[in-house]
Scaffold this motif. Structure first.
Motif, PDB file in Angstrom:
ATOM      1  N   TRP A 152       0.835  -1.198   0.000  1.00 40.69           N
ATOM      2  CA  TRP A 152       0.000   0.000   0.000  1.00 40.69           C
ATOM      3  C   TRP A 152       0.873   1.252   0.000  1.00 40.69           C
ATOM      4  N   GLY A 153       1.849   1.272  -0.868  1.00 42.35           N
ATOM      5  CA  GLY A 153       2.733   2.424  -0.953  1.00 42.35           C
ATOM      6  C   GLY A 153       2.594   3.126  -2.284  1.00 42.35           C
ATOM      7  N   GLU A 154       3.069   4.340  -2.328  1.00 45.75           N
ATOM      8  CA  GLU A 154       3.033   5.074  -3.585  1.00 45.75           C
ATOM      9  C   GLU A 154       3.927   4.380  -4.611  1.00 45.75           C
ATOM     10  N   ASP A 155       3.583   4.523  -5.876  1.00 50.09           N
ATOM     11  CA  ASP A 155       4.345   3.970  -6.996  1.00 50.09           C
ATOM     12  C   ASP A 155       4.263   2.453  -7.067  1.00 50.09           C
ATOM     13  N   LEU A 156       3.296   1.842  -6.343  1.00 52.28           N
ATOM     14  CA  LEU A 156       3.078   0.412  -6.440  1.00 52.28           C
ATOM     15  C   LEU A 156       1.715   0.178  -7.087  1.00 52.28           C
ATOM     16  N   PRO A 157       1.526  -0.981  -7.730  1.00 52.74           N
ATOM     17  CA  PRO A 157       0.294  -1.198  -8.502  1.00 52.74           C
ATOM     18  C   PRO A 157      -0.979  -1.039  -7.689  1.00 52.74           C
ATOM     19  N   ILE A 158      -0.972  -1.449  -6.415  1.00 53.08           N
ATOM     20  CA  ILE A 158      -2.201  -1.410  -5.629  1.00 53.08           C
ATOM     21  C   ILE A 158      -2.572   0.014  -5.239  1.00 53.08           C
ATOM     22  N   ALA A 159      -1.594   0.906  -5.251  1.00 50.15           N
ATOM     23  CA  ALA A 159      -1.843   2.283  -4.830  1.00 50.15           C
ATOM     24  C   ALA A 159      -2.433   3.101  -5.980  1.00 50.15           C
ATOM     25  N   THR A 160      -3.188   4.100  -5.639  1.00 47.17           N
ATOM     26  CA  THR A 160      -3.763   4.999  -6.647  1.00 47.17           C
ATOM     27  C   THR A 160      -3.041   6.338  -6.661  1.00 47.17           C
ATOM     28  N   GLY A 161      -1.904   6.401  -5.947  1.00 43.21           N
ATOM     29  CA  GLY A 161      -1.146   7.651  -5.900  1.00 43.21           C
ATOM     30  C   GLY A 161      -1.436   8.421  -4.639  1.00 43.21           C
ATOM     31  N   GLY A 162      -0.383   8.686  -3.867  1.00 50.12           N
ATOM     32  CA  GLY A 162      -0.545   9.432  -2.625  1.00 50.12           C
ATOM     33  C   GLY A 162      -1.026   8.555  -1.485  1.00 50.12           C
ATOM     34  N   PRO A 163      -0.994   9.078  -0.274  1.00 48.54           N
ATOM     35  CA  PRO A 163      -1.442   8.317   0.893  1.00 48.54           C
ATOM     36  C   PRO A 163      -2.912   7.933   0.779  1.00 48.54           C
ATOM     37  N   GLN A 164      -3.238   6.726   1.196  1.00 53.26           N
ATOM     38  CA  GLN A 164      -4.602   6.230   1.132  1.00 53.26           C
ATOM     39  C   GLN A 164      -5.335   6.535   2.438  1.00 53.26           C
ATOM     40  N   PRO A 165      -6.661   6.681   2.390  1.00 52.14           N
ATOM     41  CA  PRO A 165      -7.419   6.940   3.620  1.00 52.14           C
ATOM     42  C   PRO A 165      -7.219   5.819   4.633  1.00 52.14           C
ATOM     43  N   TYR A 166      -6.948   6.217   5.836  1.00 53.49           N
ATOM     44  CA  TYR A 166      -6.742   5.310   6.959  1.00 53.49           C
ATOM     45  C   TYR A 166      -5.594   4.319   6.706  1.00 53.49           C
ATOM     46  N   GLU A 167      -4.643   4.741   5.908  1.00 48.39           N
ATOM     47  CA  GLU A 167      -3.445   3.927   5.717  1.00 48.39           C
ATOM     48  C   GLU A 167      -2.725   3.716   7.051  1.00 48.39           C
ATOM     49  N   TRP A 168      -2.788   4.728   7.918  1.00 41.85           N
ATOM     50  CA  TRP A 168      -2.115   4.617   9.212  1.00 41.85           C
ATOM     51  C   TRP A 168      -2.694   3.473  10.045  1.00 41.85           C
ATOM     52  N   LEU A 169      -3.997   3.245   9.948  1.00 40.82           N
ATOM     53  CA  LEU A 169      -4.631   2.184  10.719  1.00 40.82           C
ATOM     54  C   LEU A 169      -4.187   0.815  10.219  1.00 40.82           C
ATOM     55  N   LEU A 170      -4.131   0.657   8.902  1.00 41.77           N
ATOM     56  CA  LEU A 170      -3.632  -0.587   8.326  1.00 41.77           C
ATOM     57  C   LEU A 170      -2.176  -0.807   8.713  1.00 41.77           C
ATOM     58  N   ARG A 171      -1.426   0.275   8.728  1.00 41.45           N
ATOM     59  CA  ARG A 171       0.013   0.194   9.024  1.00 41.45           C
ATOM     60  C   ARG A 171       0.279  -0.263  10.444  1.00 41.45           C
ATOM     61  N   ILE A 172      -0.377   0.351  11.419  1.00 41.86           N
ATOM     62  CA  ILE A 172      -0.131  -0.042  12.803  1.00 41.86           C
ATOM     63  C   ILE A 172      -0.678  -1.437  13.073  1.00 41.86           C
ATOM     64  N   ALA A 173      -1.843  -1.781  12.500  1.00 39.50           N
ATOM     65  CA  ALA A 173      -2.430  -3.100  12.737  1.00 39.50           C
ATOM     66  C   ALA A 173      -1.539  -4.200  12.166  1.00 39.50           C
ATOM     67  N   CYS A 174      -1.062  -4.018  10.942  1.00 39.95           N
ATOM     68  CA  CYS A 174      -0.233  -5.042  10.305  1.00 39.95           C
ATOM     69  C   CYS A 174       1.117  -5.179  11.000  1.00 39.95           C
ATOM     70  N   CYS A 175       1.771  -4.047  11.248  1.00 36.86           N
ATOM     71  CA  CYS A 175       3.113  -4.090  11.834  1.00 36.86           C
ATOM     72  C   CYS A 175       3.084  -4.627  13.264  1.00 36.86           C
ATOM     73  N   PHE A 176       2.135  -4.168  14.064  1.00 37.65           N
ATOM     74  CA  PHE A 176       2.057  -4.605  15.455  1.00 37.65           C
ATOM     75  C   PHE A 176       1.769  -6.100  15.528  1.00 37.65           C
ATOM     76  N   THR A 177       0.826  -6.576  14.715  1.00 38.02           N
ATOM     77  CA  THR A 177       0.504  -8.006  14.710  1.00 38.02           C
ATOM     78  C   THR A 177       1.671  -8.828  14.186  1.00 38.02           C
ATOM     79  N   ALA A 178       2.377  -8.312  13.179  1.00 36.07           N
ATOM     80  CA  ALA A 178       3.553  -9.007  12.664  1.00 36.07           C
ATOM     81  C   ALA A 178       4.617  -9.145  13.741  1.00 36.07           C
ATOM     82  N   GLY A 179       4.807  -8.095  14.534  1.00 38.52           N
ATOM     83  CA  GLY A 179       5.763  -8.181  15.633  1.00 38.52           C
ATOM     84  C   GLY A 179       5.358  -9.227  16.653  1.00 38.52           C
ATOM     85  N   ALA A 180       4.051  -9.342  16.909  1.00 33.24           N
ATOM     86  CA  ALA A 180       3.570 -10.351  17.854  1.00 33.24           C
ATOM     87  C   ALA A 180       3.875 -11.755  17.355  1.00 33.24           C
TER      88      ALA A 180
END
Length: 423
Positions: free
Chosen positions: A241-269
């Protein structure tokens, strides 16, 4: 691993019947038990080795934000490490994965196997005592900064953000309650200082962890390879979900921060579960240190090759493995990470993360309004003074605010002895 095999049931001169074991047999059994315990302890994760990584992650973020000084005497550093520093925003992801790892390691067995209000309250209070005092002081100082600057420049420009933060009484209340990010889909303008959004995101993760722990507790014996695979898979959405990647539509996505903390925190667990079960694979801890060095080098090489921050986000997939290996590292790598200055810097990393942006504000405005045309010498002196200010303010905030306030709030909360030694 040492195998604890029951002795044969028949007696031999060197192997007496267990029920009639003499002193020599008892001593041998104790020796075997001690050896097995020592070997097990060697394979268990040691979060002390991750303290130095906290400093590296914080420094990565700071260098990313210090690009305002890239034309000063810091220019050779920015030229040499340009691709890595350009992806310095990934230092936030390192922090999030680290947080999930350490919180799981410290609290999983205390919060599982079922949700209990008392245990959850103790946990939340412990995290509040860790985060809030230093953050509240920085918010107060920045409030005075904005009160001064708003009379000369628009608030958005004064905060160096494209969206102006909310300076109303309700906005200040949200900052002090650390919920300022929860009310908007983007991070820009959420905090009174740019990187402050991560404090709000992390606070949300802490509030959710007592519920997450109920699930993780039932997965605590997951095979390390399965746990490591889960830690990587759960990061795929935020990695893509980053810029310049196929899934992205350009620029930060709405609530990207929520996906980021949820994925990273769970991955650390899940990374923590993999590390604490490493003995099930007869994993040799001597390989963890070199493996961590190779993983870190691979991340750096990948970022140098990727160049742009968008594709560079894929490097986040390696973070759980890197952290798990570092937690198991022994020998020279562990000794290097245990250096006193690195350990202290790691303990101060939260304070460093909080204070550095204020000095970037100072540098930007003083250089623009006061030193315009004064020449490179004056600019370099200002940059050196701001760097020294960051170091001094970090030490003072940690030594005289963060640590003492944490201990006092813990005592005020009367926390359960089960949480007495938790960070």
């Amino acid at each position: 691993m040492v195998s604890l095999i029951s002795p044969p049931r028949h007696a031999t001169p060197g192997n007496p019947i267990p029920g009639n074991a003499g002193p020599d047999s008892a001593g041998a059994e104790r020796s075997r038990s001690k050896s097995a315990k020592t070997e097990l302890e060697r394979s268990r994760p040691d979060i002390g080795t991750l303290t130095a990584l906290r400093f590296v992650a914080a420094l990565w973020v700071v260098l990313f934000h210090l690009q305002a000084m890239r034309h000063t005497f810091l220019a050779p550093i920015y030229e040499l490490f340009r691709p890595v520093i350009a992806n310095g925003d990934l230092g936030v992801d390192v922090f999030f994965v680290l947080s999930g790892f350490i919180i799981t390691y410290t609290y999983l067995d205390r919060l599982g196997p079922r949700f209990r209000w008392r245990a959850a309250g103790d946990f939340v209070w412990a995290r509040f005592a860790r985060m809030w005092p230093a953050f509240a002081l920085v918010v107060g100082v920045l409030g005075l900064w904005f009160a001064y600057g708003a009379g000369q420049h628009p608030v958005g420009a004064w905060s160096l953000q494209t969206q102006a933060p909310d300076l109303s009484p309700w906005g200040m209340a949200r900052q002090l309650l650390m919920v300022h990010l929860w009310f908007q889909p983007g991070t820009d303008g959420a905090s009174w200082f740019g990187p402050g959004w991560t404090v709000s995101a992390e606070w949300l993760a802490y509030l959710a962890f007592p519920l997450l722990a109920v699930v993780l507790f039932r997965l605590r014996r997951l095979h390390p390879l399965a746990a490591l695979a889960a830690s990587v898979l759960v990061l795929v959405p935020t990695a893509l979900w980053g810029e310049d990647l196929p899934i992205a539509t350009g620029g930060p996505q709405p609530y990207e921060w929520l996906l980021r903390i949820a994925c990273c925190f769970t991955a650390g667990a899940f990374g923590c579960i993999a590390a604490r079960n490493a003995d099930r694979m007869n994993f040799n801890p001597a390989l963890a240190g070199p493996g961590a060095v190779l993983a870190g080098a691979a991340v750096a090489v990948f970022l140098a090759a990727a160049g742009k921050p968008g594709p560079g986000r894929l490097a986040v997939l390696a973070f759980p493995l890197l952290i798990a290996l570092l937690s198991l590292a022994r020998g020279r790598v562990r000794a290097a990470l245990s250096a006193r200055w690195l350990q202290y810097s790691g303990r101060c990393s939260y304070s460093l993360y909080l204070v550095h942006m204020f000095f970037i504000y100072l540098f930007y405005w003083l250089n623009r309004d006061w030193l315009h045309g004064a020449g490179p010498l004056a600019t370099n002196l200002l940059a050196a003074a701001c760097l020294a200010g960051i170091a001094l303010a970090t030490h003072l905030l940690f030594r005289y605010v963060e640590e003492p306030a944490r201990h006092r709030l813990r005592a005020l909360g009367g926390r359960s002895p089960r949480f007495a030694r938790a960070g």
